[in-house]
Enzyme design. Structure first.
Site, mmCIF file in Angstrom:
data_model
loop_
_atom_site.group_PDB
_atom_site.id
_atom_site.type_symbol
_atom_site.label_atom_id
_atom_site.label_comp_id
_atom_site.label_asym_id
_atom_site.label_seq_id
_atom_site.Cartn_x
_atom_site.Cartn_y
_atom_site.Cartn_z
ATOM 1 N N GLN A 55 -23.625 75.757 36.744
ATOM 2 C CA GLN A 55 -23.878 76.503 35.516
ATOM 3 C C GLN A 55 -25.003 77.534 35.729
ATOM 4 O O GLN A 55 -25.904 77.325 36.543
ATOM 5 C CB GLN A 55 -24.292 75.568 34.358
ATOM 6 C CG GLN A 55 -23.147 74.863 33.665
ATOM 7 C CD GLN A 55 -22.740 73.561 34.349
ATOM 8 O OE1 GLN A 55 -23.593 72.893 34.963
ATOM 9 N NE2 GLN A 55 -21.459 73.196 34.263
ATOM 10 N N CYS A 84 -25.731 71.628 27.692
ATOM 11 C CA CYS A 84 -25.786 71.150 29.079
ATOM 12 C C CYS A 84 -27.010 70.239 29.185
ATOM 13 O O CYS A 84 -28.140 70.714 29.053
ATOM 14 C CB CYS A 84 -25.894 72.334 30.044
ATOM 15 S SG CYS A 84 -26.030 71.820 31.782
ATOM 16 N N GLY A 85 -26.777 68.962 29.426
ATOM 17 C CA GLY A 85 -27.882 67.992 29.404
ATOM 18 C C GLY A 85 -28.797 68.134 30.607
ATOM 19 O O GLY A 85 -30.024 68.280 30.461
ATOM 20 N N HIS A 170 -15.934 66.042 25.103
ATOM 21 C CA HIS A 170 -15.792 65.080 26.192
ATOM 22 C C HIS A 170 -14.649 64.123 25.922
ATOM 23 O O HIS A 170 -14.454 63.696 24.780
ATOM 24 C CB HIS A 170 -17.084 64.249 26.352
ATOM 25 C CG HIS A 170 -18.232 65.042 26.894
ATOM 26 N ND1 HIS A 170 -18.551 65.073 28.235
ATOM 27 C CD2 HIS A 170 -19.121 65.858 26.275
ATOM 28 C CE1 HIS A 170 -19.597 65.859 28.419
ATOM 29 N NE2 HIS A 170 -19.959 66.359 27.251
ATOM 30 N N GLU A 219 -15.953 68.294 35.116
ATOM 31 C CA GLU A 219 -16.508 69.148 34.059
ATOM 32 C C GLU A 219 -15.595 70.314 33.701
ATOM 33 O O GLU A 219 -14.977 70.936 34.570
ATOM 34 C CB GLU A 219 -17.868 69.721 34.479
ATOM 35 C CG GLU A 219 -19.003 68.731 34.403
ATOM 36 C CD GLU A 219 -20.354 69.428 34.363
ATOM 37 O OE1 GLU A 219 -20.420 70.569 33.846
ATOM 38 O OE2 GLU A 219 -21.329 68.835 34.866
ATOM 39 N N CYS A 228 -23.533 64.857 35.209
ATOM 40 C CA CYS A 228 -23.244 65.568 33.945
ATOM 41 C C CYS A 228 -24.036 64.864 32.855
ATOM 42 O O CYS A 228 -23.726 63.719 32.498
ATOM 43 C CB CYS A 228 -21.745 65.541 33.643
ATOM 44 S SG CYS A 228 -21.312 66.379 32.100
ATOM 45 N N GLY A 231 -22.164 64.326 29.702
ATOM 46 C CA GLY A 231 -21.117 63.353 30.032
ATOM 47 C C GLY A 231 -21.660 61.927 30.047
ATOM 48 O O GLY A 231 -21.002 60.994 29.572
HETATM 49 N N1 LIG Z 1 -19.260 71.856 31.759
HETATM 50 C C1 LIG Z 1 -19.910 71.632 30.474
HETATM 51 C C2 LIG Z 1 -21.280 72.335 30.418
HETATM 52 C C3 LIG Z 1 -22.288 71.705 31.372
HETATM 53 C C4 LIG Z 1 -22.511 70.251 31.063
HETATM 54 C C5 LIG Z 1 -23.188 69.429 32.159
HETATM 55 N N2 LIG Z 1 -23.534 70.109 33.352
HETATM 56 C C6 LIG Z 1 -24.351 68.618 31.592
HETATM 57 O O1 LIG Z 1 -25.306 68.325 32.323
HETATM 58 O O2 LIG Z 1 -24.275 68.241 30.385
HETATM 59 C C7 LIG Z 1 -18.994 72.174 29.351
HETATM 60 O O3 LIG Z 1 -18.182 73.050 29.632
HETATM 61 O O4 LIG Z 1 -19.116 71.691 28.214
#
Ligand SMILES: N[C@H](CCC[C@H](N)C(=O)O)C(=O)O
Length: 305
Positions: A55, A84-85, A170, A219, A228, A231
């Site tokens: 990201q 994004c956490g 999710h 993801e 994630c 996640g």
């Molecule tokens: N791919 C995720 C964004 C990044 C989430 C992930 N990298 C985290 O740490 O929460 C989405 O499209 O919603």
């Protein structure tokens, strides 16, 4: 990045960071102008021809009162997303390291709403990730009504999927062993399943005991990552609702451990984990990086607006 003979654009300064191997290009858009089109973000995300990241995180001045910053998140495929956490933790460390703030409690505006970050010792950050959303229409997930488990057809199989939003969508599946879970195949199909109109992040959750679990996530817009954060939050919510996990859980992802705490419906999910700075860099963008290129057919992303 700058091909020979093409007009030279501006130089962009950035910091490469990661949260348990979920890696980011972090850009301070307060001290330098920033506006990249999705195809340029995809080029920067490329691990051979660009910087390489899961990201891109963009730090902007706040757009709301009593908020310290705004932070925008773009997946490797160029799509702008809500939350994004792992990125939130790295964001908090970045703004302090860059002396953009000396606060230890930072309120930041995201596309999913305002979240609060608390910077601890040795790069550890605790994030209030907000209250999980389980109403299918708000996730969004196509379903007549809210269920704990939805039967979803994939390649002739009926999977038992749970769906939750942490600001971003999710899907969570329970598996006996994450090491043998069909993350690449089932993850890719479910990410784009018609029942997820905005696509989704797909978590494969293996419960070890009531306080420990393992997780792999395919993801949205990035494929499988080493960690994630949202996640992990989604997985703990689903694990608790299914009666398999207690309030405080150590989630082991391929990149390491996160601690997730949730006191149940209506409560926010708290996430605690590490951050790492890898290097500072500068990259010269091609001169036409801002020109409107051929619009990407199909996927519409807010960054296109
Ligand atoms: N791919 C995720 C964004 C990044 C989430 C992930 N990298 C985290 O740490 O929460 C989405 O499209 O919603």
């Amino acid at each position: 990045m700058s091909g020979s003979g093409r007009s030279q654009g501006p130089t962009l300064s950035f910091t490469k960071m990661h949260g348990l191997g979920n890696d980011f290009m972090v850009v301070d858009a307060i001290s330098q102008p920033f506006r990249l089109r999705p195809e340029m973000i995809r080029k920067l995300a490329d691990r051979h021809f660009g910087v390489g990241f899961d990201q891109l995180l963009v730090v902007e001045p706040p757009g709301l009162p009593d908020v310290d910053f705004r932070y925008r998140i773009f997946n490797a495929d160029g799509s702008e997303v809500e939350q994004c956490g792992n990125g939130a933790r790295c964001f908090a460390r970045f703004v302090r390291d860059q002396r953009l703030t000396n606060r230890r409690v930072i309120r930041v505006q995201t596309a999913a709403g305002v979240i609060e970050l608390r910077v601890g010792r040795e790069g550890w950050v605790t994030v209030n990730m907000g209250v999980p959303e389980l109403n299918p229409a708000a996730i969004p997930f196509a379903a007549e009504s809210r269920q704990l488990v939805y039967p979803v057809e994939v390649n002739g199989q009926t999977l038992e999927l749970s769906a939750v939003s942490m600001g971003n969508p999710h899907g969570v599946l329970l598996v006996d062993d994450v090491d043998t879970a069909p993350v690449e195949t089932q993850g890719a199909v479910l990410e784009r399943h018609p029942r997820f109109p905005s696509r989704a992040n797909i978590g494969f959750l293996q419960v070890i005991d009531r306080g420990r679990a393992r997780l792999r996530v395919f993801e949205r817009g990035a494929g499988e990552t080493l960690a994630c954060g949202t996640g992990a939050c989604a997985a703990v919510v689903v694990g608790q609702l299914r009666g398999l996990l207690d309030n405080r859980v150590r989630i082991t992802v391929p990149g390491g451990d996160l601690v997730i705490e949730w006191q149940g419906e209506g409560a926010p999910v708290m996430m605690e984990g590490p951050t790492a700075r890898v290097f500072d860099g500068q990259i010269r963008l091609p001169g036409d990086h801002r020109r409107r290129g051929r619009r990407q057919s199909g996927r519409h992303t807010p960054a296109d607006r």
